[in-house]
Structure formats: C-alpha cells, structure tokens
Design an enzyme around this catalytic site. Sequence first.
Site, short mmCIF file in Angstrom:
data_model
loop_
_atom_site.label_atom_id
_atom_site.label_comp_id
_atom_site.label_asym_id
_atom_site.label_seq_id
_atom_site.Cartn_x
_atom_site.Cartn_y
_atom_site.Cartn_z
N ASP A 198 -2.16 -9.99 8.24
CA ASP A 198 -1.89 -9.31 6.86
C ASP A 198 -1.00 -8.24 7.23
OD1 ASP A 198 -2.13 -8.51 4.24
OD2 ASP A 198 -4.27 -7.84 4.40
N HIS A 202 3.27 -12.80 -5.69
CA HIS A 202 2.07 -13.06 -4.55
C HIS A 202 1.45 -14.46 -4.54
CE1 HIS A 202 -1.64 -11.73 -2.57
NE2 HIS A 202 -1.04 -10.53 -2.54
N HIS A 205 -0.83 -2.55 -4.51
CA HIS A 205 -0.26 -3.48 -5.53
C HIS A 205 -0.30 -2.59 -6.82
CE1 HIS A 205 0.00 -6.36 -2.46
NE2 HIS A 205 -1.09 -6.94 -2.69
N ARG A 212 0.78 -1.24 0.08
CA ARG A 212 -0.02 -0.14 -0.04
C ARG A 212 0.78 1.18 -0.06
NH1 ARG A 212 -2.72 -4.10 2.47
NH2 ARG A 212 -4.81 -4.27 1.89
N GLU A 225 4.95 -12.61 1.11
CA GLU A 225 5.39 -11.74 0.04
C GLU A 225 6.41 -10.70 0.50
OE1 GLU A 225 1.67 -9.23 -0.88
OE2 GLU A 225 0.76 -10.92 0.43
C1 BGC Z 1 -2.59 -7.63 1.12
C2 BGC Z 1 -4.14 -7.84 1.32
C3 BGC Z 1 -4.80 -7.86 -0.09
C4 BGC Z 1 -4.10 -9.03 -0.97
C5 BGC Z 1 -5.00 -9.37 -2.07
C6 BGC Z 1 -2.14 -8.58 0.13
O1 BGC Z 1 -0.79 -8.38 -0.18
O2 BGC Z 1 -1.85 -7.22 2.05
O3 BGC Z 1 -4.61 -6.98 2.07
O4 BGC Z 1 -6.15 -8.28 0.32
O5 BGC Z 1 -2.85 -8.74 -1.14
O6 BGC Z 1 -5.05 -8.12 -2.81
#
Ligand code: BGC
Length: 347
Positions: free
Chosen positions: A250, A177, A105, A80, A311
């Site tokens: 998360d 991812h 992302h 983010r 990740e």
């Molecule tokens: C994020 C999550 C998100 C997911 C899919 C992750 O890297 O931290 O909050 O829902 O990616 O977009």
Amino acid sequence: MNQEKFGVTKTGEAVFLYTFENENGLKMTVSNIGAVLTNLWVPDKEGTVRDVVLGFDTVEGYEANDDLYLGSTIGRNANRIANACFELDGVVYQLAKNDGENNLHSGKAGYQLRVWDVKTVDEINNKITFSLISPDGDQGYPGELTLDVSYQLTENSIVITYQGSSSKDTILNPTNHSYFNLNGHNSGTIINHRLQLQASHFTPMKDSQAIPTGEILSVEQTPMDFRVEKTIGEEIDQAYSQLVYAKGYDHNFVLDNLTKDFARLTGDQSGIVMEATTNLPGVQFYTGNFMSHTLGKEAAVYRFREGLCLETQYFPNAVNESQFKTPLLKKEEVVNYQTRYTFKIDK
Ligand code: BGC
C-alpha cells in the site's frame, strides 16, 4: 454509446450508466455518480470476456461503501495528508480527519459521491467527459475548482484524462481508484498476478498510519523491487516493516520514466495483460489489504487481496513535504493529467 438508468442517489438525483464498446471486444461502463468506472470487459486468452474491475450493481452499493472507492474518481486530493492540514500562501487549511489524525482521499462526501455533469459524449471516439464544480472551501480546500474527467475507450486501452483549473491557488491531485482483478472481478485472490513496476524508488511510511517519512528510498534488495517481474505474493508476507505496517503493499512508487509504461500486470488464469502509462510522478500500489467482506457485482463477495489498485498520483502528503513534487494548482492555471491502461494477451 448506450445509456441506461442506474438508479437515484439518497438525495434523489438521477444516476445513469454509459457503455462504450469496440470491435476488439473491449467494453467499458462508467457512471455519473463519482465519475466511476463500474465495468471493464476484456477478452482473455480464450477470447471469453471477463469484467476486470470490482464494483457494485446499484447506486446504493456505491453510496454505502464509499470508503472503498471502487472505481471512483478521487479529489481534490488522493491519498493522505498528515494531520489533515496544510499551509498555502500563508494560510493554514484544516481538512476532515477521516483516517486517524490524518486525511485520506479528501474525507467523507468526496468526489466519489457527487453526481457529475455529463459535459460531452463523443460517440465517434468512444469518449465521455464528466465535469464537476467544486466550490471555494469544499472539503476545506481554497478556490472554486472546475474538474473535467474523461474516459475514452480506444482500440486496446482506456484513457482517463483530468483537466483542472481553480479561481485561487489550491491543490489538485486526482486519481482513479479502480481495483483490478485481471482474472475477473469475482475470481478470488490477486496474489498470483505477476507484476512489473518500472520504479527504482518508493516513499516509505513512518508506521501503520501510512504517512511518508519524506525519504525516497531505493527498492534494491527489498520486497518493494518489482523491476523484474514477479508474482505479487512472492514476498508480500515477509516480515519487512513496510509490508507489516500496511498488511501488504500500500505504497507510493516513484516512477522512473514517464515516457514509458510504468507497469505490466498479468492475470495468472486469464492471460490478460494490462500495461499502464501516466504523466503523474507516482503510483500507489495497493493490494486490497483492508478489504474483508464486501458484497459486489453479480453477488460476488470481495475479500482480502481480491483486487489491486495502481493509483497514479502526486506522492502522499506531498503538500507538506518540500522534497516531493508539489500538487499545487496555481490560480487560473490549467493542468492536464492522463493515465492509460492498455490490454493485451500474454504470449
Ligand atoms: C489507500 C489505502 C486505503 C484504500 C481505500 C488506498 O489508496 O492507500 O490505505 O485503504 O485506498 O480507502
């Protein structure tokens, strides 16, 4: 290496699958859509191979569910950016707001949907390199970025390497991812997997929008402490504010030692162990809290917490937090990042 046609994108571009295998029964398939890892077969404690990453059987599956990023390469910036904006060399850059007021992302039409060039295939070393040229201004970022992403299948691991350079100062924070389920991609919950993370600190979020407060907090005496192995589910539903905000894990963990494995994950049913190393400073440990009902490979339905991500990355919103290591890529500098996932059997 075996190459086969996967399909075509909405815009009519041809998409292929590239499969590599070795004598130890490890097999990986990647594709030029999104430089994505589609399948990873690993032998379990009985010697039966299990596909341990979530994915789709079709190109349309990847296109329709691009906001899940199953197995995808993310760029230019993973995770983010607060208010979808940042300042670099005195200029303010505005990005897409695709996660409330924030950027996640890098927004829609990210690298996960691009058709990458195949730059090289090295059959002797089981290695493929994809390449992407991201024009100046792409997604709102400055500089023409050239990004190469390689996947290599070694004796017991897959190695993902990123090499980037840009015509202007920019930011680069790529990740992969993949959602892992070491019992097999269609095996249900991951909460009984065991995890050890060599991370004494994490970066807490302000609220459910998941932007970091900017602090680097100790995991001591919190459910974020995975320094001693425990099951993922052991404390995941505690009324600890950080877990409540994210509906589970998360969070970005600060890696203690980049010369050692930072993670050890064990599939409770399969006995498959995955260890991970990287030269990036953090890892987003995400337990699939926002998955609900997605039709995946082999007609599997992926639900809440049925895959987990590790990740590797610069910390979330690092471009706006001076106390976080910067993802700045200077003009004409060449950077190399690497993440390795190694597979073993639990003894
Ligand atoms: C994020 C999550 C998100 C997911 C899919 C992750 O890297 O931290 O909050 O829902 O990616 O977009």
